[in-house]
Each structure stands twice: as C-alpha cells, then as structure tokens.
Design an enzyme around this catalytic site. Structure first.
Site, short mmCIF file in Angstrom:
data_model
loop_
_atom_site.label_atom_id
_atom_site.label_comp_id
_atom_site.label_asym_id
_atom_site.label_seq_id
_atom_site.Cartn_x
_atom_site.Cartn_y
_atom_site.Cartn_z
N GLY A 45 0.64 -1.13 -0.20
CA GLY A 45 -0.24 0.17 -0.06
C GLY A 45 0.60 1.06 0.46
CB CYS A 46 3.74 2.11 2.10
SG CYS A 46 3.20 2.35 3.83
CB THR A 47 5.00 0.53 -3.04
OG1 THR A 47 5.78 -0.14 -2.29
CG2 THR A 47 5.96 0.74 -3.94
CB ALA A 50 5.46 6.05 -2.25
#
Length: 153
Positions: A45-47, A50
């Site tokens: 999710g964070c990738t 970003a």
C-alpha cells in the site's frame, strides 16, 4: 486531535540523506505542504501511494504543493525506498515518533485479532501560513495525488 484550521505542529526531522528538514523552512517557500504519513517503506500500500505521488509529482508542483512523506522507518530504509522507486520528494525518518505523535497519527491498530501500534495513513495539507487546510484520513493509495489536487480546485 488536530483539525482543519489548527496551526500545524512545528517539526524538525532528518530526511533520507541526513539533512535536517524544518516545517518553518518549508513554509518559507510559500507553497502548500503535503505532509503525508504512511506506515512502512516498501510495503504494497505504501509503495502504491508513493508511486502515485511520484507519477503526479509535476502536477502537484504546478498546483503549488511541496510533498514530504513521513514514516517511523530510518534514513537508510527511506534511501532504499527512494532509490528503488525513483521518488522525487523527501521522506522524513521519525524513528523517535515525535511527528506521528504530534500529528496524532500514532494509533492502536488491529490486524487479524492482533493489536499493535502503528501509523494511521493520513495526509495533512498545510497552507503557507502554517495552518492545516485539509486532512485526508485513509487516502486512497492509488488515487492520492488526485485527492489532493481535487481539493485545490
């Protein structure tokens, strides 16, 4: 709990290169600050989040935004994350949890019945006067830039 209209808490933190970043210095640039908190470098999710911000970075700049990410990961982790995905914005290392606590995003979470503390995915849009203009709770990871830009129109 912070809300729209509140003065953003001032901060000082190291970025991925060990440079000290201060909110008051960012505000001097006269742009809106997108201060986005995310749980962990190089996770799915964070990738996605970003990379969405990366892919729309020029649009965000053109609309008058500076993007700064924050997680409790250290500088080395941020550096690898930035290099792996060619992220054009700084990531702050909040290893002592000062930012996540000041902004109220360090929360108790529950996954599969296991409770733990972690960062609640949250974005603060701070105007050039240092006032919180918008708070996006649980932004859509693959549409985050669009959520930010939509609010600027």
């Amino acid at each position: 709990m912070l809300k729209v209209g509140d003065k953003a808490p001032l901060f000082e933190a190291k970025d991925q290169n060990g440079n000290t970043i201060r909110l008051e210095d960012l505000l001097k640039e006269g742009k809106k600050i997108v201060l986005y908190f995310y749980p962990k470098d190089d996770t799915p999710g964070c990738t996605k989040q970003a990379c969405n911000l990366r892919d729309h970075y020029q649009e965000l700049l053109d609309a008058g935004y500076l993007v700064v990410g924050v997680s409790v990961d250290d500088e080395a982790s941020h550096q690898k994350f930035i290099e792996k995905y060619q992220l054009p914005f700084p990531l702050l290392a909040d290893t002592d949890h000062q930012l996540v606590e000041a902004y109220g995003v360090w929360k108790e979470k529950n996954m599969y019945g296991r409770k733990y503390w972690g960062t609640a995915r949250t974005t603060f849009v701070i105007n050039p006067d240092g006032i919180i203009e918008r708070i996006i709770k649980r932004p859509k990871t693959q549409e985050h830039a669009e959520e930010i830009l939509k609010g600027s129109k």
